[in-house]
Design a protein around this motif. Structure first.
Motif, mmCIF file in Angstrom:
data_model
loop_
_atom_site.group_PDB
_atom_site.id
_atom_site.type_symbol
_atom_site.label_atom_id
_atom_site.label_comp_id
_atom_site.label_asym_id
_atom_site.label_seq_id
_atom_site.Cartn_x
_atom_site.Cartn_y
_atom_site.Cartn_z
ATOM 1 N N PRO A 59 2.409 12.893 -13.078
ATOM 2 C CA PRO A 59 2.808 11.487 -13.015
ATOM 3 C C PRO A 59 2.428 10.866 -11.681
ATOM 4 N N ALA A 60 2.044 9.624 -11.727
ATOM 5 C CA ALA A 60 1.686 8.920 -10.500
ATOM 6 C C ALA A 60 2.910 8.803 -9.599
ATOM 7 N N ASP A 61 2.687 8.893 -8.310
ATOM 8 C CA ASP A 61 3.767 8.745 -7.342
ATOM 9 C C ASP A 61 4.170 7.274 -7.302
ATOM 10 N N PRO A 62 5.393 6.938 -7.740
ATOM 11 C CA PRO A 62 5.785 5.528 -7.761
ATOM 12 C C PRO A 62 5.832 4.894 -6.376
ATOM 13 N N PHE A 63 5.916 5.717 -5.323
ATOM 14 C CA PHE A 63 5.962 5.189 -3.961
ATOM 15 C C PHE A 63 4.582 5.192 -3.292
ATOM 16 N N ALA A 64 3.543 5.538 -4.033
ATOM 17 C CA ALA A 64 2.207 5.589 -3.441
ATOM 18 C C ALA A 64 1.814 4.217 -2.905
ATOM 19 N N GLY A 65 1.474 4.151 -1.637
ATOM 20 C CA GLY A 65 1.070 2.896 -1.014
ATOM 21 C C GLY A 65 2.211 1.958 -0.661
ATOM 22 N N LEU A 66 3.453 2.343 -0.993
ATOM 23 C CA LEU A 66 4.580 1.434 -0.767
ATOM 24 C C LEU A 66 4.836 1.195 0.715
ATOM 25 N N ASP A 67 4.666 2.217 1.533
ATOM 26 C CA ASP A 67 4.920 2.052 2.963
ATOM 27 C C ASP A 67 3.983 0.995 3.560
ATOM 28 N N ALA A 68 2.707 1.058 3.178
ATOM 29 C CA ALA A 68 1.742 0.076 3.690
ATOM 30 C C ALA A 68 2.051 -1.322 3.180
ATOM 31 N N ARG A 69 2.442 -1.419 1.912
ATOM 32 C CA ARG A 69 2.771 -2.740 1.356
ATOM 33 C C ARG A 69 4.028 -3.300 2.003
ATOM 34 N N THR A 70 4.970 -2.425 2.339
ATOM 35 C CA THR A 70 6.195 -2.874 3.012
ATOM 36 C C THR A 70 5.876 -3.413 4.400
ATOM 37 N N ARG A 71 5.010 -2.725 5.126
ATOM 38 C CA ARG A 71 4.614 -3.214 6.452
ATOM 39 C C ARG A 71 3.931 -4.570 6.345
ATOM 40 N N ALA A 72 3.063 -4.711 5.344
ATOM 41 C CA ALA A 72 2.369 -5.987 5.162
ATOM 42 C C ALA A 72 3.352 -7.092 4.799
ATOM 43 N N ALA A 73 4.301 -6.783 3.914
ATOM 44 C CA ALA A 73 5.261 -7.785 3.456
ATOM 45 C C ALA A 73 6.161 -8.258 4.582
ATOM 46 N N THR A 74 6.666 -7.330 5.379
ATOM 47 C CA THR A 74 7.570 -7.710 6.469
ATOM 48 C C THR A 74 6.815 -8.411 7.597
ATOM 49 N N ALA A 75 5.538 -8.050 7.789
ATOM 50 C CA ALA A 75 4.726 -8.743 8.798
ATOM 51 C C ALA A 75 4.472 -10.188 8.380
ATOM 52 N N ASP A 76 4.194 -10.399 7.093
ATOM 53 C CA ASP A 76 4.002 -11.765 6.603
ATOM 54 C C ASP A 76 5.275 -12.588 6.773
ATOM 55 N N ALA A 77 6.430 -11.953 6.468
ATOM 56 C CA ALA A 77 7.702 -12.649 6.611
ATOM 57 C C ALA A 77 7.974 -12.988 8.071
ATOM 58 N N ALA A 78 7.668 -12.051 8.972
ATOM 59 C CA ALA A 78 7.877 -12.295 10.396
ATOM 60 C C ALA A 78 7.010 -13.451 10.883
ATOM 61 N N ALA A 79 5.779 -13.544 10.364
ATOM 62 C CA ALA A 79 4.895 -14.649 10.738
ATOM 63 C C ALA A 79 5.465 -15.995 10.313
ATOM 64 N N ALA A 80 6.306 -15.960 9.257
ATOM 65 C CA ALA A 80 6.954 -17.185 8.790
ATOM 66 C C ALA A 80 8.311 -17.402 9.445
ATOM 67 N N GLY A 81 8.658 -16.551 10.423
ATOM 68 C CA GLY A 81 9.900 -16.711 11.160
ATOM 69 C C GLY A 81 11.090 -15.975 10.592
ATOM 70 N N ALA A 82 10.860 -15.067 9.629
ATOM 71 C CA ALA A 82 11.959 -14.341 8.993
ATOM 72 C C ALA A 82 12.114 -12.951 9.591
ATOM 73 N N ASP A 83 13.351 -12.572 9.838
ATOM 74 C CA ASP A 83 13.696 -11.231 10.298
ATOM 75 C C ASP A 83 14.188 -10.456 9.081
ATOM 76 N N VAL A 84 13.397 -9.498 8.611
ATOM 77 C CA VAL A 84 13.682 -8.796 7.355
ATOM 78 C C VAL A 84 14.000 -7.335 7.627
ATOM 79 N N THR A 85 15.022 -6.816 6.964
ATOM 80 C CA THR A 85 15.293 -5.385 6.946
ATOM 81 C C THR A 85 15.300 -4.941 5.488
ATOM 82 N N VAL A 86 14.832 -3.714 5.237
ATOM 83 C CA VAL A 86 14.741 -3.268 3.849
ATOM 84 C C VAL A 86 14.730 -1.745 3.776
ATOM 85 N N GLU A 87 15.304 -1.229 2.691
ATOM 86 C CA GLU A 87 15.194 0.199 2.392
ATOM 87 C C GLU A 87 15.198 0.378 0.883
ATOM 88 N N VAL A 88 14.338 1.313 0.423
ATOM 89 C CA VAL A 88 14.265 1.663 -0.991
ATOM 90 C C VAL A 88 14.371 3.174 -1.105
#
Length: 306
Positions: A59-88
């Motif tokens: 089975p495919a790893d459901p978390f494959a690439g998730l760490d990189a996508r999380t970094r990208a998502a939180t960086a985009d949010a920070a660029a918009a002035g948002a302070d984001v915390t998240v855990e899955v």
């Protein structure tokens, strides 16, 4: 009769000798055999036991690439002035992906989980009873984030003492009671909220399964808006639109200035395999802040599922 039989035996023996004299020695092909050029060669058919076995598909790893996508998502949010915390958390494998997950923030109406948990434990121990009106208020508090119900149960169960009891039972390390006694400014972290859900679902937090199910069934039946009319599908529900979710949301304005606070927490998947908590603080309009936290989830999970 005996003479005829003897004659037949002699004849058979002669035929056998003739056949034997024509057989090729071992390792050689007899003259005129199927090995001559141009003649088809028929391989012996393998039995099913001899067929090579294909390895089972992994089975495919459901978390494959998730760490990189999380970094990208939180960086985009920070660029918009948002302070984001998240855990899955993947509850099956123990895999965790997080960003600033130990950073505390006020959890607003997410504290209603703790209020309900503490109350239902009292019920399970026979220390209190819920009237039909109480049960309706509990449902409204969890499904529609009803504030009046939360205040009633908060006062009834001892206010900030609720937080201390829940912290002790679930082993929360970043959760603190409100500094001013008001339930909505109870502070926690994304990591602690994920730990709480995991303990609720596994039973390790001490709440019996039938009482934990009261909470989870209500979260699965969350309403599109809160009892105050505020849209509460931001974050997990709209971001993971292809998954069944059971969520508790929190929001208010303003924290540390004009920051809009949004918190989205819950269990995800048909067997509640995944647990997620995400918070955002952003000094923009409420609608823009809701869009930001939802977009973070969508960037993390572009197909709307884990």
């Amino acid at each position: 009769m005996r003479r005829q039989l003897s004659t037949w035996v002699v004849a058979v023996a002669g035929v056998a000798m003739l056949v034997s004299s024509c057989a090729a020695p071992a390792g050689e092909a007899p003259s005129g055999s199927a090995s001559t050029a141009g003649a088809p060669v028929v391989a012996p058919k393998a039995t099913s036991a001899e067929l090579p076995q294909q390895p089972p598909a992994r089975p495919a790893d459901p978390f494959a690439g998730l760490d990189a996508r999380t970094r990208a998502a939180t960086a985009d949010a920070a660029a918009a002035g948002a302070d984001v915390t998240v855990e899955v958390l993947d509850r099956n494998t123990g895999q965790v992906v997080s960003h600033s997950a130990n950073q505390p923030f006020p959890i607003a109406s997410v504290v209603k989980l703790f209020i309900a948990d503490d109350l239902l434990l009292q019920v399970s121990r026979g220390e209190t009873e819920l009237t039909p009106a109480d049960r309706a208020s509990l449902d409204a508090m969890l499904r529609s984030s009803d504030d009046s119900a939360a205040q009633m149960f908060w006062d009834r169960s001892g206010g900030s003492a609720i937080i201390g009891r829940v912290v002790a039972r679930y082993g929360l390390t970043g959760t603190t009671a409100p500094y001013n006694g008001k339930w909505d400014v109870t502070q926690s972290t994304a990591s602690d909220l994920v730990r709480y859900y995991n303990g609720l679902l596994s039973g390790s937090g001490g709440l019996p399964p039938e009482q934990a199910d009261v909470i989870m069934r209500n979260l699965a039946g969350h309403t599109p808006t809160g009892s105050d009319g505020y849209p509460q599908r931001f974050g997990i529900p709209d971001g993971l639109f292809a998954e069944p979710v059971a969520v508790k949301q929190g929001w208010f304005c303003c924290w540390n200035g004009a920051n809009q606070l949004h918190v989205s927490t819950g269990a995800i998947g048909p067997e509640r395999r995944y647990v997620m908590a995400i918070s955002s603080l952003q000094p923009v309009s409420a609608a823009a802040a809701r869009d930001t936290i939802t977009q973070v989830v969508k960037t993390m999970f572009p197909d709307g599922r884990i």
